[in-house]
Design an enzyme around this catalytic site. Sequence first.
Site, mmCIF file in Angstrom:
data_model
loop_
_atom_site.group_PDB
_atom_site.id
_atom_site.type_symbol
_atom_site.label_atom_id
_atom_site.label_comp_id
_atom_site.label_asym_id
_atom_site.label_seq_id
_atom_site.Cartn_x
_atom_site.Cartn_y
_atom_site.Cartn_z
ATOM 1 N N ASP B 114 0.837 -1.215 0.000
ATOM 2 C CA ASP B 114 0.000 0.000 0.000
ATOM 3 C C ASP B 114 0.868 1.260 0.000
ATOM 4 O O ASP B 114 1.922 1.268 -0.632
ATOM 5 C CB ASP B 114 -0.896 -0.061 1.238
ATOM 6 C CG ASP B 114 -2.217 0.644 1.032
ATOM 7 O OD1 ASP B 114 -2.212 1.884 0.984
ATOM 8 O OD2 ASP B 114 -3.254 -0.025 0.918
ATOM 9 N N HIS B 145 -3.398 6.047 3.904
ATOM 10 C CA HIS B 145 -4.222 4.914 3.445
ATOM 11 C C HIS B 145 -3.694 3.591 3.973
ATOM 12 O O HIS B 145 -4.451 2.766 4.511
ATOM 13 C CB HIS B 145 -4.230 4.937 1.918
ATOM 14 C CG HIS B 145 -5.158 3.959 1.280
ATOM 15 N ND1 HIS B 145 -4.767 2.680 0.960
ATOM 16 C CD2 HIS B 145 -6.455 4.055 0.897
ATOM 17 C CE1 HIS B 145 -5.771 2.042 0.398
ATOM 18 N NE2 HIS B 145 -6.813 2.844 0.348
ATOM 19 N N ASN B 241 -13.783 1.053 -6.948
ATOM 20 C CA ASN B 241 -14.803 2.031 -6.553
ATOM 21 C C ASN B 241 -15.457 2.675 -7.761
ATOM 22 O O ASN B 241 -15.842 3.845 -7.726
ATOM 23 C CB ASN B 241 -14.160 3.118 -5.674
ATOM 24 C CG ASN B 241 -13.597 2.564 -4.387
ATOM 25 O OD1 ASN B 241 -14.055 1.526 -3.903
ATOM 26 N ND2 ASN B 241 -12.599 3.235 -3.849
ATOM 27 N N SER B 320 -11.332 -0.222 -0.475
ATOM 28 C CA SER B 320 -10.077 -0.262 0.283
ATOM 29 C C SER B 320 -10.313 -0.618 1.731
ATOM 30 O O SER B 320 -9.447 -1.226 2.370
ATOM 31 C CB SER B 320 -9.399 1.116 0.272
ATOM 32 O OG SER B 320 -8.601 1.285 -0.865
#
Lengths: 125, 411
Positions: B114, B145, B241, B320
Amino acid sequence: MTGPADEARQKTGDALLALYRARPQAIAAAIVRSEGEAQPHLAEVEAAGITVRRVFRLVPALAVEGVVADLLALAELQWVASISLDRELHTMGSCPPDEAVRPPPEAGDAAAAESSEKPDPESEQ
Amino acid sequence: MQDKVHPGVLERLGSRGQGEAVPVIVTYRQMPTTAERERVTALAERYVYRRVPAVAMRVTGATLGRLNEDPNVISVWPDLEMHTMLDVSAPLIRVPEVWAASGRGTAVRVAVVDTGIDPDHPDLTGRVANAISFAGTSAADGNGHGTHVAGTIAGNGAASDGRYVGMAPEAYIYAAKVLKDNGSGLMSDVMAGVEWAVDQEVQVINLSLGSDEKSDGSDPLSKLCDAAADAGVVVCVAAGNAGPRSGSVGTPACAHKIITIGASTDDDQIASFSSRGPTQDGRIKPDVVFPGVNIVAARADGTSMGTPVGDHYTRASGTSMATPHAAGVAALLLEGLPSLTPEELKRLLQATAVDLGLDSNTQGSGRADAYAALTGEVPPPPPPGPPPEPPTPTPIPSGCLTLPLQVIGLR
């Protein structure tokens, strides 16, 4: 019957082909998948003026960078299984939660607009 | 002793020494008298409740046998440790029951590939086993994130007095920074991170990233993720998304052997942003959905991703956020069922998911249920929605006579 050029084209990703047509002398990053291990072919790739950034083992592949026309020429080599642009990926977080399920308020619905939660700030891509 | 006694009680008793007692809550048809209770339990009681016929007590194996034979006893439940959760997501997918039955992911190795990690976050301190960067910088998370994802997987709630606890709060995190602080990075860097994670011998990899570009799973990253699964690693990938558009699952979510995770809400709806299948080659995706809306988890120092909650947490939504729920649950399942292969774990999650009654390319097999996956039980159905509005009566024109009708012979 397909010729060498057709076979090379079939091994090449659409986006890389499109970039070649538009800007053949641009510098691009690509991922080359090989038939068999990629390591033995490093010298050949570098001799073509292409920089090898990474060598992968879990799948036999190379991350490379070079002139698009030179990258496409790699596709003509027997050991190259495919070549595609090294695409950019991004996180999948921070979607506006108030749009998670409900549609946005109707235009002119002032009360609903006031009560709706502001979206999360765009602090990341 | 299966009929009245919750399996979690038997598990706890089994892990204790001979004659040791475990805390339980016994529910009765009607509250027995003190004398009646003393005959069965020797009154090792902690609480006798007034509003429901229930008693909290400590029991040994012998006491449990007598309770099971008592016709007035309805059930014997483990007296679970309570925590306010990461969100309502953890109790929704019955993670606390998994903790009670088989543990909190102790020493399971989970990779977060990530934006990096804040290893000094109080919820993660001491459990970031290794970290590396393929993004040209240090492994520090300058975006937020990666730390949020790691907190959802393995945060222990230390900075919130146990309020926000991740799915597997005793797991170890291996962090590969493959995305820059703006949240983007090259596919080849992500591939390097996945390969590193496999070399670290992790058991689970979390990939809360991707591209919305359609794929048939033959792109290099998808193939490498499949290779990681072949190497015995459970790979959980965000669906994307780009929903609710059909065919919006990209790469590496389209890979064949990974678990593609869509996002659901706390009331078991599918988040509108959650990407839908099918893949470019017609396969159903996502595989299963987990909660992914308004998830509060660890916030990396100096970052502002999402909506900050206090000094150490932030709220965010996306596939996520759903994906680390899956990765954390995978860690719990691997602790309880260590011989599971990635394929078996995927099938288990799918087979025991709660069917939300939606198209497969929207919900996959349904909303995951961690305890059902651990035990193989059929999960309880979601609570029914509100009753439909009664139809507005049609005014009857004047002069008409209405009679009741009976339709005979039709089904």
